[in-house]
Design an enzyme around this catalytic site. Structure first.
Site, PDB file in Angstrom:
ATOM      1  N   GLU A 255       0.842  -1.195   0.000  1.00  0.00           N
ATOM      2  CA  GLU A 255       0.000   0.000   0.000  1.00  0.00           C
ATOM      3  C   GLU A 255       0.879   1.246   0.000  1.00  0.00           C
ATOM      4  O   GLU A 255       2.111   1.163   0.116  1.00  0.00           O
ATOM      5  CB  GLU A 255      -0.938   0.008   1.214  1.00  0.00           C
ATOM      6  N   HIS A 298      -4.455   3.030   8.226  1.00  0.00           N
ATOM      7  CA  HIS A 298      -3.261   2.475   8.866  1.00  0.00           C
ATOM      8  C   HIS A 298      -2.317   3.596   9.276  1.00  0.00           C
ATOM      9  O   HIS A 298      -2.144   4.570   8.535  1.00  0.00           O
ATOM     10  CB  HIS A 298      -2.512   1.537   7.918  1.00  0.00           C
TER      11      HIS A 298
END
Length: 696
Positions: A255, A298
């Protein structure tokens, strides 16, 4: 400053360790030594090879979550040998409970520890496990303050006994060895031949489900986790998987944020060169549409100055032969084709890195051309950026010279941040701030956490040389770096950026600053209340603030977005937005309800989305691990009833109790569509948003 050099005969002593743990320094190094000077944290990679032989200890054994998890793991076949509850000795789940990790290590001889200590006790539990040299520790907890985890990594990098998986991750599992440390949803795992390494928990579950449906199954599931600093990264996990005789193909889930994917690409390129018939790699990378300067759920899902974007990571991985797809549903059938091609290729040496992988994938739908998001928006919320004026005031109060007005000299860039590859804080310096050039000329100078290295003569000399600063300017640079490093540590910052110029007298002046602080330090431990008080909620997007109160992360996208999204899990939420755009959709937002979404959470998500007049359809994408499909369905039905929803809703439910959830939606009689396939659900949502289909 001269480093403290410990003799080879130095042995670990608990008292100095506890002093270092409390005060953050031990001379100029952490209080660890190894039997030979050449051994390091890299020597612990083999500790990831868990299986039937692995003796597992639980820290926080008697807690509710630990009890449920331990029983599931035991039923799966994990060799749990007992646990720890401070000050208590007894029995739990028919297994011994010891009063300390030291006592447990002496009596139970564990190979690994699963840490389920609640709250901010997680860090102390990790320290105790490292102190007692448990070979593998798995920390699943979210929201660990970044300076706490940097202190853990400073300890880890100076020893060669303990390996960390996590934090903020589902853990590690071996299907052939029937061993689980973490909370992976066991029903989706099947003994097989694909190894999976992932930053995102929910996307890793999608990858597991896809490979299971394709009849491949898995060997290992190894989590990097979504934090800024990972105990185990892609490359370290790859070293286990390429040596594993059962693993035939490897999937990596990455990511936006950091450069772990770039290091993975470099490693894969060299691996493909040296192997006659290399194992194929596939990947999904989330965050292509992530707006600049936002943390996407996150803690580590943000790109620091000079880091590659998600789109750039995809191109780099493709260049070394990795097959990148835009949704994890495609991983199973895609890997099946790559493995079939590898079988046909046999021992034939491929002519270029990964070319055989690409040949095997030509019959599948290729991922659409990726385009990066250019949308600008306000700052992210998982960490706290303060105003420029507040940042400059902090420096002014510390005696740093601030330019009253812009000066004509060329700007230079100096920052204190975190080097994710080195797992250390670092100085970032560039002799220019010009777009493009700054990226090319930027250089990172890592230093040990809790040490004086950032202020050392050697460091000042190296940074000054890179910036082209000499004479009196070097002295004022030393002052700036000293104050920035003190501020970084004392106020628990994650990035302190400054733009500097050298004035006519040869001295440094700061004429720009952007300071970001770790809000988790306040949320978890009420530390840094003075910095947290600088937050200006009135200047923030109201929907962001409301979502935060409900334990969710919400990002409102600029433009004419017409599809509202509700997703459980940050990685899955990023991928949902990316995949909708790739298929012609226009998402209005990013929303991460969290991995433990409840009916009330889903209802709150609907309430936020319907307040946006742009939203023409709501797309709910849930993959149930800990989240139950029927519970989510009930939350959706409750939202319809209580909020009197008039906006059409498309629901894709996979995972735990998916059939029950889909049935509830289908039989509700409301303006709801339920799907198993992401492709079908996405097509339906996009068509409704564009007006080419209706819910009738």
């Amino acid at each position: 400053m001269t480093k403290l050099i410990l003799p080879r005969s130095f042995k670990f002593q608990a008292a100095p360790f506890r002093a270092w743990r409390k005060h953050g320094t031990y001379g100029n190094v952490a209080p660890f030594s190894t039997s030979t000077a050449r051994r390091s944290y890299a020597d612990t990679i083999d500790n990831l090879k868990i299986g039937k032989h692995t003796r597992v200890l639980y820290q926080g054994f008697t807690g509710r979550q630990a009890t449920m998890n331990a029983q599931e793991s035991i039923d799966y076949g994990t060799n749990v040998v007992g646990g720890v509850k401070p000050g208590v000795e007894g029995e739990h789940l028919g297994l011994p409970v010891l009063p300390s990790v030291r006592a447990a290590v002496e009596k139970l001889k564990p190979d690994a520890s699963a840490i389920y200590v609640p709250g901010n006790g997680t860090v102390a539990a990790m320290e105790e496990a490292i102190e007692n040299e448990i070979p593998l520790i798995v920390a699943v907890a979210e929201h660990i303050p970044v300076h706490d985890i940097m202190r853990i990594h400073q300890m880890l990098r100076t020893q060669s006994k303990t390996r960390l998986v996590g934090a903020n991750c589902p853990g590690i599992i071996s299907t052939h060895g029937r061993c689980r440390l973490g909370f992976q949803p066991l029903p989706f795992f099947k003994e097989g031949n694909v190894g999976i390494v992932a930053k995102s928990g929910t996307l890793s579950y999608e990858a597991v489900a896809s490979t299971t449906r394709a009849g491949l199954g898995q060997t290992y599931g190894i989590s990097m986790g979504g934090d800024i600093l990972a105990g185990t990264n892609f490359v370290e996990a790859f070293q286990v998987l390429v040596e594993d005789e059962n693993t035939e193909g490897i999937i990596m889930i990455g990511e936006v944020g950091g450069s772990a994917e770039l290091r993975a690409a470099e490693w894969i390129k060299e691996y493909n060169k040296r192997e006659t018939n290399p194992k194929p790699f596939m990947s999904v990378i989330g965050g292509i549409q992530a707006p600049p300067a936002r943390i996407m759920g996150h803690a580590g899902a943000w790109a620091a100055p000079g880091e590659a974007s998600a789109a750039q990571k995809i191109r780099i991985l493709q260049d070394v032969g990795v097959t990148v797809v835009d949704h994890p549903e495609k991983l199973g059938e895609g890997m099946k084709k790559l493995l079939a091609e590898r079988t046909k290729t046999g021992g034939q040496k491929v002519s270029s890195a990964g070319s055989s992988q690409r040949r095997g994938y030509h019959t599948m739908r290729r991922r659409p051309m990726v385009t990066e998001s250019k949308a600008q928006t306000h700052e992210q919320r998982r960490t706290l950026y303060i105003k420029k004026s507040q940042a400059l005031d902090m420096l002014r109060d510390r005696g740093i010279k601030i330019a009253d007005s812009p000066m004509g000299q060329q700007e230079k860039f100096v920052a204190i941040s975190i080097d994710r590859d080195a797992r250390q804080p670092c100085i970032i310096a560039s002799p220019t701030t010009a777009p493009g050039e700054a990226f090319q000329l930027s250089k990172s100078f890592p230093f040990g956490y809790g040490t004086y290295e950032a202020k050392s003569d050697t460091m000042i000399q190296d940074v000054a040389a890179h910036l082209g600063i000499s004479g009196k300017g070097k002295d004022s640079l030393a002052q700036l770096l000293g104050e920035l490093s003190d501020l970084f540590s004392s106020k628990e910052a994650f990035v302190l950026q400054t733009k500097i110029v050298v004035d006519d007298d040869g001295l440094l002046q700061v004429q720009g600053a952007k300071f970001g602080f770790d809000d988790a330090a306040f949320r978890s431990s009420k530390r840094q209340a003075d910095v947290h008080a600088l937050r200006d909620i009135k200047s923030e997007v109201p929907e962001d603030v409301e979502a935060e109160k409900e334990g969710m992360i919400y990002v409102k996208f600029a433009g004419e977005g017409s599809i509202g999204t509700i997703v459980n899990g940050a990685g899955l939420a990023m991928n949902t937005v990316d995949a909708l755009v790739a298929r012609g959709g226009s998402p209005a937002n990013f929303m991460d309800t969290g991995g433990k979404a409840t009916s009330e959470t889903i209802k709150a998500g609907f309430r936020i989305l319907v307040s946006d007049p742009r939203v023409k359809v709501i797309f709910v994408n849930i993959f149930g691990g800990l989240t139950l499909g029927d519970m989510i369905a009930n939350g959706i039905l409750m939202a319809f009833k209580d909020l009197k929803l008039k906006v059409p809703v498309v629901v894709r439910i996979r995972g735990t109790r998916e059939a029950e959830g889909q049935k509830l939606i289908q039989e509700s009689g409301l303006q709801l569509d339920a799907f198993d396939s992401f492709e079908d659900a996405a097509a339906r949502a996009i068509a409704i948003a564009k007006g080419t289909q209706s819910m009738e």
